[in-house]
Design a protein around this motif. Structure first.
Motif, PDB file in Angstrom:
ATOM      1  N   ARG A  58       0.820  -1.214   0.000  1.00 54.05           N
ATOM      2  CA  ARG A  58       0.000   0.000   0.000  1.00 54.05           C
ATOM      3  C   ARG A  58       0.852   1.263   0.000  1.00 54.05           C
ATOM      4  NH1 ARG A  58      -5.333  -0.398   1.907  1.00 54.05           N
ATOM      5  NH2 ARG A  58      -4.970   1.294   3.369  1.00 54.05           N
ATOM      6  N   ASN A  61       1.601   2.514  -3.894  1.00 53.24           N
ATOM      7  CA  ASN A  61       0.714   3.485  -4.560  1.00 53.24           C
ATOM      8  C   ASN A  61       0.247   4.576  -3.594  1.00 53.24           C
ATOM      9  OD1 ASN A  61      -1.078   1.990  -3.087  1.00 53.24           O
ATOM     10  ND2 ASN A  61      -2.476   1.543  -4.777  1.00 53.24           N
ATOM     11  N   LEU A  63      -1.263   4.608  -0.806  1.00 56.57           N
ATOM     12  CA  LEU A  63      -2.456   4.559   0.026  1.00 56.57           C
ATOM     13  C   LEU A  63      -2.026   4.706   1.482  1.00 56.57           C
ATOM     14  CD1 LEU A  63      -4.790   1.799  -1.491  1.00 56.57           C
ATOM     15  CD2 LEU A  63      -4.977   4.281  -1.664  1.00 56.57           C
ATOM     16  N   ARG A  89      -0.094   6.442  -9.353  1.00 52.11           N
ATOM     17  CA  ARG A  89      -1.322   5.643  -9.224  1.00 52.11           C
ATOM     18  C   ARG A  89      -1.916   5.287 -10.582  1.00 52.11           C
ATOM     19  NH1 ARG A  89      -4.047   8.887  -4.219  1.00 52.11           N
ATOM     20  NH2 ARG A  89      -2.968   7.767  -2.554  1.00 52.11           N
ATOM     21  N   ARG A  90      -1.727   6.159 -11.562  1.00 48.83           N
ATOM     22  CA  ARG A  90      -2.252   5.846 -12.886  1.00 48.83           C
ATOM     23  C   ARG A  90      -1.509   4.678 -13.533  1.00 48.83           C
ATOM     24  NH1 ARG A  90      -3.370  11.587 -13.356  1.00 48.83           N
ATOM     25  NH2 ARG A  90      -1.208  11.925 -13.913  1.00 48.83           N
ATOM     26  N   MET A  94      -4.319  -1.906  -8.508  1.00 45.28           N
ATOM     27  CA  MET A  94      -4.388  -2.621  -7.241  1.00 45.28           C
ATOM     28  C   MET A  94      -5.676  -3.420  -7.146  1.00 45.28           C
ATOM     29  SD  MET A  94      -3.864  -1.223  -3.382  1.00 45.28           S
ATOM     30  CE  MET A  94      -2.548  -2.058  -2.525  1.00 45.28           C
ATOM     31  N   PHE A  96      -7.943  -5.588  -4.313  1.00 49.78           N
ATOM     32  CA  PHE A  96      -8.102  -5.636  -2.862  1.00 49.78           C
ATOM     33  C   PHE A  96      -8.741  -6.949  -2.409  1.00 49.78           C
ATOM     34  CE2 PHE A  96      -8.210  -1.250  -4.228  1.00 49.78           C
ATOM     35  CZ  PHE A  96      -7.478  -0.566  -3.276  1.00 49.78           C
ATOM     36  N   ASN A 100     -13.918  -4.306  -3.483  1.00 48.61           N
ATOM     37  CA  ASN A 100     -14.172  -2.867  -3.550  1.00 48.61           C
ATOM     38  C   ASN A 100     -14.706  -2.410  -4.899  1.00 48.61           C
ATOM     39  OD1 ASN A 100     -13.250  -2.772  -0.961  1.00 48.61           O
ATOM     40  ND2 ASN A 100     -11.243  -1.927  -1.451  1.00 48.61           N
ATOM     41  N   LEU A 101     -15.584  -3.196  -5.489  1.00 52.82           N
ATOM     42  CA  LEU A 101     -16.288  -2.697  -6.673  1.00 52.82           C
ATOM     43  C   LEU A 101     -17.269  -1.617  -6.213  1.00 52.82           C
ATOM     44  CD1 LEU A 101     -17.019  -5.960  -8.694  1.00 52.82           C
ATOM     45  CD2 LEU A 101     -15.152  -4.333  -8.985  1.00 52.82           C
ATOM     46  N   ALA A 114     -12.612   5.152 -14.248  1.00 49.32           N
ATOM     47  CA  ALA A 114     -11.296   5.786 -14.113  1.00 49.32           C
ATOM     48  C   ALA A 114     -10.655   6.126 -15.464  1.00 49.32           C
ATOM     49  CB  ALA A 114     -10.378   4.899 -13.270  1.00 49.32           C
ATOM     50  N   ARG A 162     -10.991  -4.114 -14.033  1.00 50.71           N
ATOM     51  CA  ARG A 162     -11.102  -2.671 -13.783  1.00 50.71           C
ATOM     52  C   ARG A 162      -9.724  -2.035 -13.623  1.00 50.71           C
ATOM     53  NH1 ARG A 162     -14.135  -0.499  -8.419  1.00 50.71           N
ATOM     54  NH2 ARG A 162     -12.306  -1.443  -7.437  1.00 50.71           N
ATOM     55  N   ALA A 163      -8.861  -2.717 -12.870  1.00 56.46           N
ATOM     56  CA  ALA A 163      -7.507  -2.191 -12.692  1.00 56.46           C
ATOM     57  C   ALA A 163      -6.748  -2.205 -14.018  1.00 56.46           C
ATOM     58  CB  ALA A 163      -6.762  -3.010 -11.632  1.00 56.46           C
ATOM     59  N   MET A 166      -6.775   0.637 -16.805  1.00 56.23           N
ATOM     60  CA  MET A 166      -5.890   1.801 -16.730  1.00 56.23           C
ATOM     61  C   MET A 166      -4.558   1.524 -17.432  1.00 56.23           C
ATOM     62  SD  MET A 166      -7.416   4.304 -15.206  1.00 56.23           S
ATOM     63  CE  MET A 166      -6.172   5.410 -14.525  1.00 56.23           C
TER      64      MET A 166
ATOM     65  N   GLY B 119     -12.663   1.059   1.938  1.00 60.73           N
ATOM     66  CA  GLY B 119     -12.157   0.452   0.711  1.00 60.73           C
ATOM     67  C   GLY B 119     -12.666   1.129  -0.555  1.00 60.73           C
ATOM     68  N   GLN B 120     -13.835   1.742  -0.498  1.00 64.14           N
ATOM     69  CA  GLN B 120     -14.368   2.427  -1.674  1.00 64.14           C
ATOM     70  C   GLN B 120     -13.498   3.629  -2.028  1.00 64.14           C
ATOM     71  OE1 GLN B 120     -17.546   1.767  -3.502  1.00 64.14           O
ATOM     72  NE2 GLN B 120     -16.909  -0.194  -2.679  1.00 64.14           N
ATOM     73  N   ALA B 123     -10.140   2.277  -3.330  1.00 60.64           N
ATOM     74  CA  ALA B 123     -10.201   1.752  -4.696  1.00 60.64           C
ATOM     75  C   ALA B 123     -10.218   2.904  -5.697  1.00 60.64           C
ATOM     76  CB  ALA B 123     -11.440   0.873  -4.867  1.00 60.64           C
ATOM     77  N   ALA B 126      -6.723   4.452  -5.777  1.00 60.58           N
ATOM     78  CA  ALA B 126      -5.778   3.550  -6.436  1.00 60.58           C
ATOM     79  C   ALA B 126      -5.961   3.575  -7.949  1.00 60.58           C
ATOM     80  CB  ALA B 126      -5.940   2.122  -5.906  1.00 60.58           C
ATOM     81  N   LEU B 127      -7.153   3.923  -8.407  1.00 57.80           N
ATOM     82  CA  LEU B 127      -7.402   4.018  -9.845  1.00 57.80           C
ATOM     83  C   LEU B 127      -6.970   5.368 -10.416  1.00 57.80           C
ATOM     84  CD1 LEU B 127     -10.885   2.274  -9.997  1.00 57.80           C
ATOM     85  CD2 LEU B 127      -8.866   1.555 -11.268  1.00 57.80           C
ATOM     86  N   GLY B 128      -6.395   6.207  -9.569  1.00 54.36           N
ATOM     87  CA  GLY B 128      -5.867   7.474 -10.077  1.00 54.36           C
ATOM     88  C   GLY B 128      -6.862   8.618 -10.046  1.00 54.36           C
ATOM     89  N   LEU B 129      -8.011   8.414  -9.385  1.00 54.34           N
ATOM     90  CA  LEU B 129      -8.975   9.507  -9.259  1.00 54.34           C
ATOM     91  C   LEU B 129      -8.574  10.411  -8.094  1.00 54.34           C
ATOM     92  CD1 LEU B 129     -12.194   7.329  -9.660  1.00 54.34           C
ATOM     93  CD2 LEU B 129     -11.294   8.927 -11.356  1.00 54.34           C
TER      94      LEU B 129
END
Lengths: 256, 222
Positions: A58, A61, A63, A89-90, A94, A96, A100-101, A114, A162-163, A166, B119-120, B123, B126-129
């Protein structure tokens, strides 16, 4: 564009961590961590709970902020300014433990969000990319469903897609199969194996030792916030050097 | 009891009463919209890294929630002209309803935001937002869904509070009915009718809330 771009010199390591230290208040979660990950390398990170392995990935990136040492991703120093954090991050995907959808978006929208909002892709481009990747994780027929309508294994495969939307250069996996029912572990591991076969740079925190044997270039064992030992899987499993590693392996392999 | 019911003044005043219902609706709808904007904006500012900004929001919420709405309406109605702003009773009432409802909405929506798993946010990041994008695109909708029942009951209360705007003679149901009552002395008939009208207005509001929910919060959750 003012944003820092990740250099693509292929001889350069993808990730270097040098002397990384991390504290939660007075508690030191990471001690002087040094790791170098080459392009295309697959690392499995394991260790008892609380050993700092999740904290470590973590940090990559951001976090989690680290307080000591340096982390470079793709040749770029991951500082604490928003601009470099965003740039890193782009490039770093990651996955999880809890998937975390985003519950209010369909599978397709989860994958498109994203790329459209962070990369500035058109909706059409993003959708094309999303559908392609959903196909790759073998879940394209679920594109219009909402996360709550999917099984855990399906959700995790969507999270991987989803990851990937990017187009990251590195993928971090934080115990991706720990929250899954046993019968769903395989479908997620198969997806990860396919990704590894395509040459993705991966760091996986996992207790799936079969996966480690099959995929990892190196296994890193951590305890109490430090790296205890690292070795290619064959060596790591057959000839662990440290007592703590042997104890850990005994516990984790004894379960099976 | 020798009282003979006589609804004639009410029936004569019906066009006026129906127009006043529309006035009540207008106050309520615009008051809610303003309250929603203040509620969401307040939650964002409440998370500001700047302490004075957070304190300002907390102070605002505490002041509004611990003073009577009638006094707030009077304050806005009589204080704004001193600042050179002269507004009609109806816009004044909308602002007062929005501010009052907004203070409650801040606390309610904040609860919703806090109920969203960490986590939301992670996430999304982590996606760059950016943090603001994560809040707007990922956190807000599920947060509003989580507290929607509390928010709508607060908004029914706001709808009924429009009657207090009669104190500054805004055009709404209570002030119009007071006028009919004082002209005719048919207190029971007038307030019986008005009570029924308010029930219908509340019911219509709840229908609107339900339709909105069916439209925006219909995604399945476990």
């Amino acid at each position: 564009m003012t944003q820092a771009a990740i250099r693509t010199d292929s001889s350069e390591p993808m990730i270097t961590m040098t002397g990384v230290g991390k504290w939660y208040g007075a508690f030191q979660a990471l001690h002087n961590v040094d790791i170098t990950v080459s392009r295309g390398e697959k690392i499995v990170l394991c260790g008892p709970s609380g050993s700092g392995k999740s904290t470590l990935i973590r940090c990559i990136n951001h976090l989690e902020a680290y307080q000591e040492g340096e982390i470079h991703v793709g040749g770029m120093l991951l500082g604490h300014q928003a601009k470099t954090i965003d740039a890193v991050r782009r490039e770093v995907g990651m996955v999880f433990q809890q998937f975390n959808l985003f519950p209010h978006l369909t599978v397709l929208q989860n994958c498109m969000l994203a790329p459209v909002k962070a990369l500035g892709l058109s909706k059409a481009e993003a959708e094309q990319r999303a559908r392609h990747l959903l196909e790759r994780v073998k879940i394209s027929e679920q594109a219009e469903k909402y996360p709550a309508q999917l099984s855990g294994g399906q959700q995790q495969r969507v999270a991987i897609a989803r990851a990937l939307c990017m187009r990251p250069k590195v993928m971090l996996f934080d115990e991706p199969t720990s929250a899954l029912d046993p019968e769903m572990v395989k479908e997620v591991l198969d997806t990860m194996i396919a990704l590894a076969d395509e040459g993705m740079t991966m760091i996986c925190v996992t207790h799936e030792m079969g996966f480690a044997r099959q995929v990892a270039d190196r296994v890193i064992f951590m305890a109490s916030g430090s790296i205890v030992e690292e070795a290619p899987p064959a060596e790591f499993f057959s000839n662990p050097q440290h007592e703590r590693t042997r104890k850990f392996l005994g516990e984790i392999l004894g379960r099976h | 009891m020798n009282y003979t019911l006589d609804f004639t003044p009410v029936i004569d005043g019906l066009p006026d009463l129906l127009a006043a219902c529309f006035g009540t609706f207008t106050l309520a709808i615009f008051g809610m919209l303003l309250a929603t904007v203040i509620g969401i904006g307040g939650v964002v500012l409440r998370q500001s890294p700047l302490k004075p900004v957070r304190w300002a929001v907390i102070g605002f919420v505490e002041i509004i929630r611990n003073t009577p709405f009638l006094v707030q309406i009077f304050f806005i109605y009589f204080a704004l002209p001193l600042a050179g702003i002269r507004l009609d009773p109806t816009p004044t009432a909308i602002i007062a309803l929005g501010i009052n409802g907004g203070a409650y909405a801040i606390e309610i929506i904040r609860g919703g935001v806090q109920s969203i798993p960490k986590g939301q946010m992670e996430a999304g990041l982590a996606l760059g937002l950016h943090k603001a994008q994560v809040f707007r695109l990922i956190i807000l909708k599920p947060a509003l869904r989580a507290i929607y029942p509390s928010l709508t009951s607060q908004f029914v209360l706001l709808t009924l509070s429009t009657s207090i705007a009669s104190a500054i003679s805004a055009y709404e149901l209570t002030s119009v009915s007071q006028r009919i009552e004082s002209d005719s002395f048919r207190s029971f008939e007038v307030y019986f009718t008005v009570t029924a009208f308010y029930l219908v207005i509340s019911w219509v509001m709840m229908r609107i809330f339900a339709l909105f929910s069916a439209r925006y919060f219909s995604y399945p959750v476990k």
